[in-house]
Design a protein around this motif. Structure first.
Motif, PDB file in Angstrom:
ATOM      1  N   PHE A 240      20.837   7.330  -8.766  1.00  0.00           N
ATOM      2  CA  PHE A 240      19.567   6.599  -8.748  1.00  0.00           C
ATOM      3  C   PHE A 240      18.866   6.950  -7.447  1.00  0.00           C
ATOM      4  CE2 PHE A 240      16.935   2.903  -7.603  1.00  0.00           C
ATOM      5  CZ  PHE A 240      16.182   2.762  -8.750  1.00  0.00           C
ATOM      6  N   ASN A 241      17.638   7.422  -7.541  1.00  0.00           N
ATOM      7  CA  ASN A 241      16.886   7.884  -6.377  1.00  0.00           C
ATOM      8  C   ASN A 241      16.021   6.750  -5.833  1.00  0.00           C
ATOM      9  OD1 ASN A 241      15.259   9.206  -4.495  1.00  0.00           O
ATOM     10  ND2 ASN A 241      15.296  11.114  -5.673  1.00  0.00           N
ATOM     11  N   ARG A 242      16.580   5.986  -4.888  1.00  0.00           N
ATOM     12  CA  ARG A 242      15.845   4.852  -4.314  1.00  0.00           C
ATOM     13  C   ARG A 242      14.607   5.312  -3.560  1.00  0.00           C
ATOM     14  NH1 ARG A 242      19.085  -0.487  -2.526  1.00  0.00           N
ATOM     15  NH2 ARG A 242      20.632  -0.537  -4.194  1.00  0.00           N
ATOM     16  N   ASN A 243      14.727   6.410  -2.820  1.00  0.00           N
ATOM     17  CA  ASN A 243      13.564   6.901  -2.079  1.00  0.00           C
ATOM     18  C   ASN A 243      12.398   7.186  -3.018  1.00  0.00           C
ATOM     19  OD1 ASN A 243      14.782   6.792   0.435  1.00  0.00           O
ATOM     20  ND2 ASN A 243      15.631   8.853   0.255  1.00  0.00           N
ATOM     21  N   GLN A 244      12.699   7.827  -4.128  1.00  0.00           N
ATOM     22  CA  GLN A 244      11.663   8.117  -5.118  1.00  0.00           C
ATOM     23  C   GLN A 244      11.061   6.831  -5.664  1.00  0.00           C
ATOM     24  OE1 GLN A 244      12.665  10.876  -8.419  1.00  0.00           O
ATOM     25  NE2 GLN A 244      11.824   9.327  -9.810  1.00  0.00           N
ATOM     26  N   PHE A 245      11.921   5.865  -5.976  1.00  0.00           N
ATOM     27  CA  PHE A 245      11.444   4.608  -6.546  1.00  0.00           C
ATOM     28  C   PHE A 245      10.539   3.860  -5.569  1.00  0.00           C
ATOM     29  CE2 PHE A 245      12.485  -0.042  -7.141  1.00  0.00           C
ATOM     30  CZ  PHE A 245      11.538  -0.250  -8.130  1.00  0.00           C
ATOM     31  N   TYR A 246      10.990   3.693  -4.327  1.00  0.00           N
ATOM     32  CA  TYR A 246      10.192   2.955  -3.345  1.00  0.00           C
ATOM     33  C   TYR A 246       8.855   3.647  -3.093  1.00  0.00           C
ATOM     34  CZ  TYR A 246      14.473   0.348  -2.201  1.00  0.00           C
ATOM     35  OH  TYR A 246      15.590  -0.437  -2.250  1.00  0.00           O
ATOM     36  N   ASP A 247       8.898   4.958  -2.979  1.00  0.00           N
ATOM     37  CA  ASP A 247       7.682   5.719  -2.701  1.00  0.00           C
ATOM     38  C   ASP A 247       6.694   5.619  -3.856  1.00  0.00           C
ATOM     39  OD1 ASP A 247       6.321   7.492  -0.817  1.00  0.00           O
ATOM     40  OD2 ASP A 247       6.584   9.040  -2.327  1.00  0.00           O
ATOM     41  N   GLN A 248       7.186   5.759  -5.085  1.00  0.00           N
ATOM     42  CA  GLN A 248       6.312   5.695  -6.255  1.00  0.00           C
ATOM     43  C   GLN A 248       5.762   4.300  -6.479  1.00  0.00           C
ATOM     44  OE1 GLN A 248       5.061   8.171  -8.167  1.00  0.00           O
ATOM     45  NE2 GLN A 248       6.024   9.517  -6.657  1.00  0.00           N
ATOM     46  N   ALA A 249       6.573   3.279  -6.197  1.00  0.00           N
ATOM     47  CA  ALA A 249       6.114   1.893  -6.363  1.00  0.00           C
ATOM     48  C   ALA A 249       4.932   1.600  -5.450  1.00  0.00           C
ATOM     49  CB  ALA A 249       7.259   0.925  -6.087  1.00  0.00           C
ATOM     50  N   GLU A 250       4.996   2.140  -4.247  1.00  0.00           N
ATOM     51  CA  GLU A 250       3.905   1.967  -3.289  1.00  0.00           C
ATOM     52  C   GLU A 250       2.638   2.699  -3.756  1.00  0.00           C
ATOM     53  OE1 GLU A 250       3.860   4.104   0.757  1.00  0.00           O
ATOM     54  OE2 GLU A 250       4.824   2.159   1.103  1.00  0.00           O
ATOM     55  N   LYS A 251       2.823   3.935  -4.193  1.00  0.00           N
ATOM     56  CA  LYS A 251       1.682   4.714  -4.672  1.00  0.00           C
ATOM     57  C   LYS A 251       1.082   4.095  -5.935  1.00  0.00           C
ATOM     58  CE  LYS A 251       3.307   9.080  -2.689  1.00  0.00           C
ATOM     59  NZ  LYS A 251       3.885  10.407  -2.965  1.00  0.00           N
ATOM     60  N   ARG A 252       1.927   3.480  -6.731  1.00  0.00           N
ATOM     61  CA  ARG A 252       1.462   2.824  -7.959  1.00  0.00           C
ATOM     62  C   ARG A 252       0.488   1.703  -7.622  1.00  0.00           C
ATOM     63  NH1 ARG A 252       2.118   4.186 -13.412  1.00  0.00           N
ATOM     64  NH2 ARG A 252       4.344   4.606 -13.118  1.00  0.00           N
ATOM     65  N   PHE A 253       0.814   0.884  -6.634  1.00  0.00           N
ATOM     66  CA  PHE A 253      -0.066  -0.202  -6.215  1.00  0.00           C
ATOM     67  C   PHE A 253      -1.404   0.349  -5.734  1.00  0.00           C
ATOM     68  CE2 PHE A 253      -1.869  -3.246  -3.283  1.00  0.00           C
ATOM     69  CZ  PHE A 253      -1.618  -4.481  -3.873  1.00  0.00           C
ATOM     70  N   ASP A 254      -1.336   1.377  -4.906  1.00  0.00           N
ATOM     71  CA  ASP A 254      -2.566   1.948  -4.340  1.00  0.00           C
ATOM     72  C   ASP A 254      -3.479   2.499  -5.433  1.00  0.00           C
ATOM     73  OD1 ASP A 254      -1.261   1.314  -2.030  1.00  0.00           O
ATOM     74  OD2 ASP A 254      -0.843   3.379  -1.435  1.00  0.00           O
ATOM     75  N   ALA A 255      -2.881   3.167  -6.425  1.00  0.00           N
ATOM     76  CA  ALA A 255      -3.675   3.761  -7.505  1.00  0.00           C
ATOM     77  C   ALA A 255      -4.245   2.698  -8.432  1.00  0.00           C
ATOM     78  CB  ALA A 255      -2.817   4.751  -8.294  1.00  0.00           C
ATOM     79  N   LEU A 256      -3.445   1.693  -8.738  1.00  0.00           N
ATOM     80  CA  LEU A 256      -3.895   0.639  -9.656  1.00  0.00           C
ATOM     81  C   LEU A 256      -5.067  -0.153  -9.087  1.00  0.00           C
ATOM     82  CD1 LEU A 256      -0.668  -1.007 -11.163  1.00  0.00           C
ATOM     83  CD2 LEU A 256      -2.509   0.124 -12.428  1.00  0.00           C
ATOM     84  N   PHE A 257      -4.989  -0.451  -7.798  1.00  0.00           N
ATOM     85  CA  PHE A 257      -5.942  -1.394  -7.216  1.00  0.00           C
ATOM     86  C   PHE A 257      -6.813  -0.782  -6.118  1.00  0.00           C
ATOM     87  CE2 PHE A 257      -2.032  -3.882  -8.368  1.00  0.00           C
ATOM     88  CZ  PHE A 257      -2.529  -4.363  -9.572  1.00  0.00           C
ATOM     89  N   GLN A 258      -6.844   0.563  -6.041  1.00  0.00           N
ATOM     90  CA  GLN A 258      -7.665   1.271  -5.062  1.00  0.00           C
ATOM     91  C   GLN A 258      -7.446   0.706  -3.651  1.00  0.00           C
ATOM     92  OE1 GLN A 258      -9.472   0.113  -8.188  1.00  0.00           O
ATOM     93  NE2 GLN A 258      -8.360   1.943  -8.804  1.00  0.00           N
ATOM     94  N   TYR A 259      -6.189   0.651  -3.270  1.00  0.00           N
ATOM     95  CA  TYR A 259      -5.810   0.091  -1.976  1.00  0.00           C
ATOM     96  C   TYR A 259      -5.690   1.212  -0.950  1.00  0.00           C
ATOM     97  CZ  TYR A 259      -3.129  -2.598   1.492  1.00  0.00           C
ATOM     98  OH  TYR A 259      -2.696  -3.219   2.626  1.00  0.00           O
ATOM     99  N   ASN A 260      -6.351   1.053   0.179  1.00  0.00           N
ATOM    100  CA  ASN A 260      -6.327   2.057   1.242  1.00  0.00           C
ATOM    101  C   ASN A 260      -5.209   1.703   2.220  1.00  0.00           C
ATOM    102  OD1 ASN A 260      -6.988   4.166   2.924  1.00  0.00           O
ATOM    103  ND2 ASN A 260      -8.681   3.088   3.928  1.00  0.00           N
ATOM    104  N   ARG A 261      -4.057   2.308   2.037  1.00  0.00           N
ATOM    105  CA  ARG A 261      -2.859   1.948   2.791  1.00  0.00           C
ATOM    106  C   ARG A 261      -2.866   2.596   4.182  1.00  0.00           C
ATOM    107  NH1 ARG A 261       1.518  -0.476   1.132  1.00  0.00           N
ATOM    108  NH2 ARG A 261       0.732  -0.312  -1.000  1.00  0.00           N
ATOM    109  N   ASN A 262      -2.608   1.778   5.196  1.00  0.00           N
ATOM    110  CA  ASN A 262      -2.496   2.289   6.559  1.00  0.00           C
ATOM    111  C   ASN A 262      -1.112   2.911   6.763  1.00  0.00           C
ATOM    112  OD1 ASN A 262      -1.769   1.835   9.638  1.00  0.00           O
ATOM    113  ND2 ASN A 262      -4.003   1.761   9.484  1.00  0.00           N
ATOM    114  N   TYR A 263      -1.029   3.826   7.696  1.00  0.00           N
ATOM    115  CA  TYR A 263       0.238   4.519   7.957  1.00  0.00           C
ATOM    116  C   TYR A 263       1.400   3.552   8.179  1.00  0.00           C
ATOM    117  CZ  TYR A 263       3.864   6.958  10.579  1.00  0.00           C
ATOM    118  OH  TYR A 263       5.072   7.438  11.022  1.00  0.00           O
ATOM    119  N   VAL A 264       1.191   2.492   8.970  1.00  0.00           N
ATOM    120  CA  VAL A 264       2.310   1.598   9.305  1.00  0.00           C
ATOM    121  C   VAL A 264       2.765   0.765   8.114  1.00  0.00           C
ATOM    122  CG1 VAL A 264       1.708   1.463  11.737  1.00  0.00           C
ATOM    123  CG2 VAL A 264       0.767  -0.226  10.155  1.00  0.00           C
ATOM    124  N   GLU A 265       1.995   0.760   7.025  1.00  0.00           N
ATOM    125  CA  GLU A 265       2.388   0.020   5.826  1.00  0.00           C
ATOM    126  C   GLU A 265       3.209   0.864   4.855  1.00  0.00           C
ATOM    127  OE1 GLU A 265      -0.975  -2.798   4.323  1.00  0.00           O
ATOM    128  OE2 GLU A 265      -1.926  -0.944   4.996  1.00  0.00           O
TER     129      GLU A 265
END
Length: 341
Positions: A240-265
């Motif tokens: 199970f690739n946790r790194n892939q999951f965490y990274d994609q989950a974050e990108k999913r939020f940004d794409a769904l809701f047009q969220y401009n994520r700062n580097y520290v987030e």
């Protein structure tokens, strides 16, 4: 966005039922009218009864040994900044969970593609968090609260005539300690069990260890990311690739809701901080001025105190002592359930 994955575990053994965990997740519904209660939901249904959740998880355990976990618990913790961006909308959070579980399924390394239809899960939104004993605010208030408790006990002894003293002086000392306590809500020093202020919405997800057909074991707790093992003379894929999951989950939020994520987030920033703090600070200081300013505001709201030595202005000034102080501040801010970064 901060996501955790933990296995079912109670004491030194694994329970044979999900009942206790489901009851725990129902705690926020106590004393609420039916229309105000948050319901369990899954990929296709907005309302699933707690009884059905227990039944579905409990019966989906074929060939699992008594000392093996029957389910895993995921917690999705959006930051207050993320929650404000979506208006703390539970419908959007349900939408997000259903998309995230697609990413969860895709992170499994198996001989065939694993999809969300293979995952048996139930999720529940919660809106409250309470301070725990290891929270920074509780720890830093502890000395003041202990002294206040002692003085309040002395006042009761005075009333019963067990000791002599000046009650007015004791009351004034209590008032001063309350004033001096570093962390307060509405004038009351923070203690364990107090409800946290601001947006605290998060999602608990209970996921069966077995797939929806009760045949395939899908453990996100695997120590393997992607590997192959011999089973009955045949090579089978596992992991199970946790790194892939965490990274994609974050990108999913940004794409769904047009969220401009700062580097520290970002998840990648958290990894960088843990593995290469010099690289983390170098990237932080290399951000465009506006983004760097926003980054420090986010860190400040999360409780990161800027070291007295100040923030280095360039890579050359990334002195070891400064980094050590900042690392200490970061660790303090990110303990317990702090989810702002």
């Amino acid at each position: 966005m901060y996501i955790t994955i933990t296995r079912q575990h109670l004491g030194n053994h694994f329970s044979q039922s999900a009942g206790d965990y489901v009851a725990y997740l129902e705690k926020e519904n106590e004393d609420k009218s039916p229309e105000d209660r948050e319901q369990f939901f899954d990929q296709n249904n907005n309302q699933v009864s707690p009884e059905r959740v227990v039944e579905e998880i409990d019966k989906n355990t074929a060939k699992l040994k008594k000392r093996e976990p029957k389910f895993y618990a995921l917690t999705i913790n959006p930051s207050q900044r993320e929650l404000r961006h979506i208006g703390n909308d539970p419908d959007k959070l349900r939408q997000y969970v259903r998309e995230v579980m697609k990413d969860y399924a895709a992170a499994f390394h198996r001989d065939r593609e694993v999809t969300v239809d293979d995952i048996k899960y139930f999720a529940k939104i919660e809106h409250e968090r309470r301070f725990k004993g290891f929270d920074r605010q509780v720890k830093e208030n502890q000395t003041y609260r202990a002294r206040i408790a002692k003085l309040e006990n002395d006042l009761r002894k005075l009333e019963r005539g067990e000791i002599t003293g000046n009650p007015k002086a004791i009351q004034n000392e209590i008032k001063q300690l309350i004033w001096d306590a570093p962390h307060k809500i509405d004038g009351v020093p923070i203690k364990q069990g107090m409800q946290k202020p601001g947006l605290q919405t998060h999602i608990h997800i209970i996921v069966s260890r077995k797939d929806a057909e009760n045949k395939l074991s899908l453990s996100p707790g695997s120590r393997y990311i992607e590997s192959e093992a011999s089973l009955n003379g045949q090579l089978v894929k596992r992991g199970f690739n946790r790194n892939q999951f965490y990274d994609q989950a974050e990108k999913r939020f940004d794409a769904l809701f047009q969220y401009n994520r700062n580097y520290v987030e970002t998840y990648q920033a958290r990894k960088e901080f843990n593995t290469n703090p010099y690289g983390y600070f170098a990237k932080l200081m290399g951000l465009p001025t506006s983004e760097r300013s926003a980054a420090f505001k986010i860190l400040g709201k999360a409780g990161v105190q800027i070291p007295k030595l100040g923030i280095p202005k360039s890579k050359v000034e990334l002195a070891l002592k400064t980094i050590k102080e900042f690392k200490k501040a970061m660790r303090v801010a990110r303990t317990a359930s702090n989810i702002e970064i």
